[in-house]
Design a protein around this motif. Sequence first.
Motif, PDB file in Angstrom:
ATOM      1  N   MET A   1       0.830  -1.194   0.000  1.00 19.01           N
ATOM      2  CA  MET A   1       0.000   0.000   0.000  1.00 19.01           C
ATOM      3  C   MET A   1       0.868   1.250   0.000  1.00 19.01           C
ATOM      4  O   MET A   1       0.669   2.156  -0.782  1.00 19.01           O
ATOM      5  N   MET A   2       1.850   1.297   0.907  1.00 15.32           N
ATOM      6  CA  MET A   2       2.695   2.479   1.023  1.00 15.32           C
ATOM      7  C   MET A   2       3.600   2.644  -0.197  1.00 15.32           C
ATOM      8  O   MET A   2       3.862   3.764  -0.622  1.00 15.32           O
ATOM      9  N   ASN A   3       4.065   1.519  -0.765  1.00 16.43           N
ATOM     10  CA  ASN A   3       4.904   1.610  -1.959  1.00 16.43           C
ATOM     11  C   ASN A   3       4.135   2.176  -3.140  1.00 16.43           C
ATOM     12  O   ASN A   3       4.695   2.911  -3.953  1.00 16.43           O
ATOM     13  N   ALA A   4       2.866   1.841  -3.246  1.00 18.63           N
ATOM     14  CA  ALA A   4       2.043   2.391  -4.332  1.00 18.63           C
ATOM     15  C   ALA A   4       1.865   3.897  -4.154  1.00 18.63           C
ATOM     16  O   ALA A   4       1.928   4.654  -5.131  1.00 18.63           O
ATOM     17  N   ILE A   5       1.682   4.331  -2.922  1.00 22.15           N
ATOM     18  CA  ILE A   5       1.541   5.773  -2.659  1.00 22.15           C
ATOM     19  C   ILE A   5       2.838   6.493  -3.000  1.00 22.15           C
ATOM     20  O   ILE A   5       2.818   7.575  -3.588  1.00 22.15           O
ATOM     21  N   LYS A   6       3.981   5.884  -2.668  1.00 18.78           N
ATOM     22  CA  LYS A   6       5.269   6.493  -2.991  1.00 18.78           C
ATOM     23  C   LYS A   6       5.445   6.635  -4.502  1.00 18.78           C
ATOM     24  O   LYS A   6       5.988   7.635  -4.973  1.00 18.78           O
ATOM     25  N   LYS A   7       4.993   5.644  -5.270  1.00 12.59           N
ATOM     26  CA  LYS A   7       5.108   5.730  -6.723  1.00 12.59           C
ATOM     27  C   LYS A   7       4.229   6.839  -7.284  1.00 12.59           C
ATOM     28  O   LYS A   7       4.635   7.570  -8.186  1.00 12.59           O
ATOM     29  N   TYR A   8       3.025   6.970  -6.762  1.00 12.07           N
ATOM     30  CA  TYR A   8       2.146   8.048  -7.228  1.00 12.07           C
ATOM     31  C   TYR A   8       2.715   9.419  -6.869  1.00 12.07           C
ATOM     32  O   TYR A   8       2.652  10.355  -7.668  1.00 12.07           O
ATOM     33  N   ILE A   9       3.278   9.527  -5.694  1.00  6.75           N
ATOM     34  CA  ILE A   9       3.894  10.792  -5.285  1.00  6.75           C
ATOM     35  C   ILE A   9       5.113  11.096  -6.166  1.00  6.75           C
ATOM     36  O   ILE A   9       5.381  12.250  -6.492  1.00  6.75           O
ATOM     37  N   GLY A  10       5.844  10.070  -6.582  1.00 10.97           N
ATOM     38  CA  GLY A  10       6.964  10.258  -7.504  1.00 10.97           C
ATOM     39  C   GLY A  10       6.510  10.838  -8.828  1.00 10.97           C
ATOM     40  O   GLY A  10       7.163  11.721  -9.389  1.00 10.97           O
ATOM     41  N   ILE A  11       5.374  10.362  -9.320  1.00 11.08           N
ATOM     42  CA  ILE A  11       4.819  10.906 -10.558  1.00 11.08           C
ATOM     43  C   ILE A  11       4.412  12.363 -10.354  1.00 11.08           C
ATOM     44  O   ILE A  11       4.624  13.208 -11.226  1.00 11.08           O
ATOM     45  N   VAL A  12       3.869  12.669  -9.181  1.00 11.68           N
ATOM     46  CA  VAL A  12       3.490  14.050  -8.871  1.00 11.68           C
ATOM     47  C   VAL A  12       4.725  14.950  -8.846  1.00 11.68           C
ATOM     48  O   VAL A  12       4.699  16.066  -9.370  1.00 11.68           O
ATOM     49  N   TRP A  13       5.836  14.475  -8.263  1.00 12.64           N
ATOM     50  CA  TRP A  13       7.058  15.285  -8.216  1.00 12.64           C
ATOM     51  C   TRP A  13       7.591  15.551  -9.613  1.00 12.64           C
ATOM     52  O   TRP A  13       8.070  16.659  -9.903  1.00 12.64           O
ATOM     53  N   ILE A  14       7.544  14.547 -10.488  1.00 14.77           N
ATOM     54  CA  ILE A  14       8.026  14.742 -11.860  1.00 14.77           C
ATOM     55  C   ILE A  14       7.127  15.724 -12.604  1.00 14.77           C
ATOM     56  O   ILE A  14       7.613  16.600 -13.335  1.00 14.77           O
TER      57      ILE A  14
END
Length: 72
Positions: A1-14
């Motif tokens: 769950m947390m890893n998926a949130i981190k990936k989405y946040i990574g897309i937001v940062w880019i």
Amino acid sequence: MMNAIKKYIGIVWIALAAAVAYYCIGIFGGKLVSGKQDDLIFGIIIFFILLPLVVSGLLIFGWYAINNEYED
């Protein structure tokens, strides 16, 4: 769950890095051609010092978040 949130946040940062680059080029691009010396110096500082630092920092942070470099 947390890893998926981190990936989405990574897309937001880019996406944020792209938005910052677009915004700074659009707003501060006129400073380079305004003809005033003060605007030219400010534009050079923004374009060649601050903009690459901010955009590359956001891109690297987003890339690491997408590639799970921040795993526990």
